[in-house]
Scaffold this active site. Structure first.
Site, short mmCIF file in Angstrom:
data_model
loop_
_atom_site.label_atom_id
_atom_site.label_comp_id
_atom_site.label_asym_id
_atom_site.label_seq_id
_atom_site.Cartn_x
_atom_site.Cartn_y
_atom_site.Cartn_z
N THR A 107 -7.48 -36.63 16.75
CA THR A 107 -8.02 -37.71 15.92
C THR A 107 -7.29 -37.91 14.59
O THR A 107 -6.93 -39.04 14.24
CB THR A 107 -9.52 -37.46 15.66
OG1 THR A 107 -10.18 -37.43 16.92
CG2 THR A 107 -10.13 -38.53 14.79
N ASN A 128 -6.11 -31.77 13.26
CA ASN A 128 -7.31 -31.98 12.45
C ASN A 128 -7.46 -30.84 11.44
O ASN A 128 -7.65 -31.06 10.25
CB ASN A 128 -8.56 -32.05 13.34
CG ASN A 128 -8.53 -33.26 14.25
OD1 ASN A 128 -7.89 -34.27 13.94
ND2 ASN A 128 -9.21 -33.16 15.38
N ASP A 331 -15.93 -40.91 21.28
CA ASP A 331 -15.26 -39.61 21.39
C ASP A 331 -16.27 -38.49 21.65
O ASP A 331 -16.06 -37.66 22.53
CB ASP A 331 -14.48 -39.33 20.10
CG ASP A 331 -13.74 -38.00 20.14
OD1 ASP A 331 -12.77 -37.90 20.91
OD2 ASP A 331 -14.14 -37.08 19.41
N HIS A 514 -8.61 -33.53 24.75
CA HIS A 514 -7.32 -34.22 24.65
C HIS A 514 -6.42 -33.42 23.73
O HIS A 514 -6.85 -32.42 23.17
CB HIS A 514 -7.55 -35.63 24.10
CG HIS A 514 -8.43 -35.63 22.88
ND1 HIS A 514 -7.96 -35.42 21.61
CD2 HIS A 514 -9.79 -35.76 22.75
CE1 HIS A 514 -8.97 -35.45 20.75
NE2 HIS A 514 -10.10 -35.63 21.40
ZN LIG Z 1 -10.27 -38.89 18.24
#
Ligand SMILES: [Zn+2]
Length: 576
Positions: A107, A128, A331, A514
């Protein structure tokens, strides 16, 4: 619409061309004299056209749908409304072969790449949460201890874009258009802060402990009155006062597995992952956090975005503004329930309605033709590996903890120091260069045996070293993707690429994730609609870092300082 990049630059350039030609004209031959008039006749009509069309969109609306895979555009399309996603797909232009050009597809990196026009190699948002080699601790991508928090407890949510090494579309708009306003909104802090950039007028995100939107002193001197009023409306309480039922009768969700599926996590301890979801009791059990796992988290963000547009007067004058909206509930739902769950299908059908409401608001407020919208995702997602395994596809779950343990064992046996490994995180090994030096070990003496060892590990596709990533030019796409996601100063010494379809065993065979360089994580929707944009579908390869160069060219401004992407040909050509 005109091709503004060229047109707006011509009026300034034109007098220079004229004077140059006139000063030399007297001594040149008749052919040069003719050439001068040819030049005049070529340039002048274009210049006249520029003044006719010298306009900008009143508002650029950037929409990121967290974890939206490309196939969600079509799998659910027959039940999308005509004024939601179908409006973008039919009235706008769809870039069908749009990917993230790098790993890691997370993200933070995704939002940063979309809005900076470059990849983690340049913008520095490599994950992240990433291991900070200098301070030897983990750094959250939008962490900033120096700021004050508004709307939540002071010790949490201290956030700003200071870790982002370059600027963004919004920053460029503010530099180019005096008076341009930039506002960003999301459930997730990183999905509001990174799109907003360094010069945003406001970035707001949802604090699930308080059930309120918050911000920091990086952006404003105090929480604006309009956001206090918005928070006082207590939308989260309203959304959680009734159960989450499917929008249509359950048996009509034919694009998904049965509701009670073994591949889904449960929102409630010991509960089944089935409709209806008792939101009042979930709120009692886990607070406002559960709202994020429902489509109503997206409704909350849309309401906040509309309140922001209203209060900040976005798109009212002729100076282009930017409203960056990131929908995160897709998400949370995707992680918990997977790509083929009724929960996910319902979330997209409801998101489509949310989008329609948002567009209808913008039409009325700003005028259909006066705003330019782009919609994309920050990454895709893998199918739940266990489901693929059960259907005969040879994927699996890798055990990262045991990989790290075994590498420490190797370092101990070979060099007498398991501490040489500072961190294994985000698929990278970080070694202690100083300790190696003190022990008289060359870094490459460590890299070679560790890489050889990791290659034997179950689920590993390939490994690349710092040396490879610094100096090599790769013909293979996958290796290039690792390189584009690898920042020389911030990233680790060995990067691990896992086999297609494999995810970490921390997912316990339920839900999914992911982060990989494989197509299911990189292939996402890319839609443009509205001001300056044609319609149709194009299959040319485009990447996330091309979005902002495209929008910048439509606006006739320079791309952000670190941009490495290119304008998308089909979008620009349609504009001519
Ligand atoms: Zn994301």
């Amino acid at each position: 619409m005109q091709f503004y990049f060229l047109v707006t630059s011509l009026p300034a350039f034109f007098p220079f061309l004229c004077s140059l030609q006139i000063s030399t004209m007297f001594v040149k031959t008749a052919s040069a004299f003719l050439a001068f008039f040819v030049l005049i006749s070529c340039v002048k009509p274009t210049q006249e056209k520029a003044s006719e069309d010298a306009e900008y969109p009143k508002l650029v609306v950037g929409i990121v749908v967290d974890q939206m895979r490309y196939d969600y555009l079509y799998r659910f399309q027959n039940r999308y409304r005509e004024d939601g996603l179908n409006r973008m797909m039919k009235q706008g232009i769809s870039m069908e072969n749009h990917h993230f050009s790098y790993m890691p597809t997370y993200t933070g990196p995704g939002h940063a790449s979309i809005y900076t026009g470059t990849t983690p190699a340049v913008h520095g948002i490599i994950a992240n949460d990433f291991y900070d080699k200098v301070n030897r601790k983990f750094m959250y991508c939008v962490e900033d201890d120096s700021v004050e928090v508004f709307g939540a407890k002071q010790d949490k949510e201290k956030r700003s874009p200071k870790n982002l090494l370059v600027n963004t579309l919004g920053d460029q708009m503010k530099l180019h258009f005096p008076g341009a306003k930039v506002i960003s909104v999301s459930i997730k802090d990183r999905a509001a802060i990174l799109p907003g950039g360094h010069m945003a007028d406001g970035a707001y995100w949802f604090n699930s402990e308080e059930g309120k939107f918050v911000t920091t002193s990086y952006y404003v001197a105090q929480m604006p009155a309009w956001m206090n009023e918005f928070n006082a409306k207590e939308y989260p309480d309203k959304y959680m006062s009734t159960p989450w039922n499917t929008l249509y009768p359950l048996q009509t969700y034919t694009q998904s597995n049965p509701d009670d599926s073994p591949y889904e996590k449960s929102l409630k301890q010991g509960g089944k992952p089935v409709f209806p979801y008792d939101l009042p009791s979930l709120k009692e059990e886990s607070g406002y956090g559960a709202l994020k796992y429902t489509p109503f988290g997206n409704d909350l963000v849309a309401e906040a975005a509309m309140a922001a547009a209203e209060a900040e007067n976005l798109g009212i004058d002729d100076v282009p503004d930017l409203l960056a909206v990131s929908f995160s509930s897709t998400d949370y739902v995707g992680h918990a329930f997977g790509t083929h769950s009724v929960e996910l299908e319902d979330t997209y059908l409801r998101f489509d309605s949310t989008l329609a409401v948002f567009f209808n608001y913008l039409d009325k407020k700003i005028g259909k033709e006066n705003y330019l919208t782009f919609l994309t995702a920050d990454h895709g997602v893998a199918m739940v590996p266990q489901e693929l395994i059960d259907r005969g596809v040879p994927v699996g779950y890798y055990d990262e903890k045991s990989l790290e343990r075994s590498v420490r064992g190797l370092l101990e046996a070979k060099f007498g120091g398991s501490d040489l490994l500072l961190s294994y995180s985000n698929n990278q090994f970080f070694f202690d260069h100083n300790l190696a030096k003190n022990l008289g070990i060359d870094l490459h003496e460590i890299l070679h045996p560790v890489m050889h060892h990791v290659m034997q590990f179950d689920g590993v596709y390939s490994v690349l070293s710092r040396k490879d990533l610094m100096h090599k030019s790769f013909p293979e796409k996958i290796n290039r993707q690792v390189q584009k996601g690898w920042n020389p100063r911030r990233s680790g010494d060995i990067a691990v690429i896992w086999q297609p379809g494999w995810i970490s065993d921390s997912y316990d065979h339920k839900g999914t994730t992911h982060g990989s360089p494989w197509s299911y994580d990189t292939h996402v929707p890319m839609l443009f609609m509205g001001w300056g944009v044609g319609d149709g579908r194009a299959s040319e390869p485009t990447n996330a870092e091309d979005i902002v160069p495209t929008v910048s060219m439509l606006l006739g401004i320079e791309s952000p300082i670190g941009a490495t992407g290119d304008p998308m040909k089909s979008v620009i050509d349609e504009n001519n």
